[in-house]
Design an enzyme around this catalytic site. Sequence first.
Site, mmCIF file in Angstrom:
data_model
loop_
_atom_site.group_PDB
_atom_site.id
_atom_site.type_symbol
_atom_site.label_atom_id
_atom_site.label_comp_id
_atom_site.label_asym_id
_atom_site.label_seq_id
_atom_site.Cartn_x
_atom_site.Cartn_y
_atom_site.Cartn_z
ATOM 1 N N VAL A 244 0.889 -1.161 0.000
ATOM 2 C CA VAL A 244 0.000 0.000 0.000
ATOM 3 C C VAL A 244 0.934 1.220 0.000
ATOM 4 C CG1 VAL A 244 -1.790 1.262 1.225
ATOM 5 C CG2 VAL A 244 -1.803 -1.231 1.258
ATOM 6 N N PRO A 245 1.149 1.832 -1.155
ATOM 7 C CA PRO A 245 2.243 2.807 -1.322
ATOM 8 C C PRO A 245 1.955 4.203 -0.785
ATOM 9 C CG PRO A 245 1.047 2.584 -3.372
ATOM 10 C CD PRO A 245 0.432 1.582 -2.421
ATOM 11 N N CYS A 246 1.902 4.316 0.542
ATOM 12 C CA CYS A 246 1.677 5.638 1.129
ATOM 13 C C CYS A 246 2.892 6.547 0.919
ATOM 14 C CB CYS A 246 1.330 5.520 2.614
ATOM 15 S SG CYS A 246 2.496 4.579 3.585
ATOM 16 N N HIS A 247 4.013 5.981 0.482
ATOM 17 C CA HIS A 247 5.188 6.809 0.196
ATOM 18 C C HIS A 247 4.944 7.714 -1.015
ATOM 19 C CE1 HIS A 247 5.645 3.060 -2.131
ATOM 20 N NE2 HIS A 247 6.156 3.848 -3.071
ATOM 21 N N ARG A 248 3.891 7.436 -1.801
ATOM 22 C CA ARG A 248 3.615 8.247 -2.987
ATOM 23 C C ARG A 248 2.791 9.500 -2.683
ATOM 24 N NH1 ARG A 248 2.116 3.007 -6.775
ATOM 25 N NH2 ARG A 248 4.190 2.065 -6.666
#
Length: 276
Positions: A244-248
């Site tokens: 779940v790419p919350c880094h984006r």
Amino acid sequence: MNTARAIRDKLDHARQLLDAGEPTLPELAASTGLSASHLQRRFTARFGLSPAQYLAQRKLGTLRSALREGNDVSAALYEAGYGSPSRVYEGGAARLGMTPARYRAGGEGEQIRWSIATTALGQALVAATERGVCMIELGDDAEVLEAKLREEFPKASLDRVDAGRDDFLAPRLRAVAEALGGKQVSVPVDLIGTAFQKRVWDALMKIPRGETRSYSQLAAELGAPQGARAVASACAHNRVAIVVPCHRVVRSDGSLGGYRWGLPMKQRVLEREQAA
């Protein structure tokens, strides 16, 4: 409407039905107008889970939250949608890694095996009971990772094993390491939270690799233009790094903002994706 958009809409409808109840695969197929096999394949490709896995994760997340809030075990089971206490042990407890009562009690009475693997993004702690993975945590400091495990399960018996020397834990360590290395592998994850958190996480997974969105942009896309802080909170509660790419998600001025696993990790992941 083009074909790709029509398929996406059908998959979103299937997900909404799973959020609202417990439809079978044939029922989902009938509701979406797709064949069962086609729905299964496309749903898994889009959301990373089969319809059955998605439903199981939703129910498990509801159970996990209720137990952590101190709810009575029986009440928590029924609130999560388990028709009887035995149902959670048939599927959910295997993913939770222990009985609901023990999870609520901080893992009291549980034997948890854990290890730390070196991955493309640093170190990853993977912990499991005999029935399944119960925690995955990322970081560069092994002592900090262990402290987080002990905070999550303060009353469990925690046994560290050397990587590769445990027939049950070893393949799970490899799967996590491969996922963090950018490979497409099957790693059990818990994608469940509040209704808004789920919407945020779904939106995160739609951000193309190598691109970013601001917290305010994402909030606007979700129909909550004043909800930038709520989006940031949902990102902070994500326990599944990279998948779940919350880094984006970054600040409006382009600065990184926050990240559960630290800003250096966020910068590193973004640079890797942009380079690719």
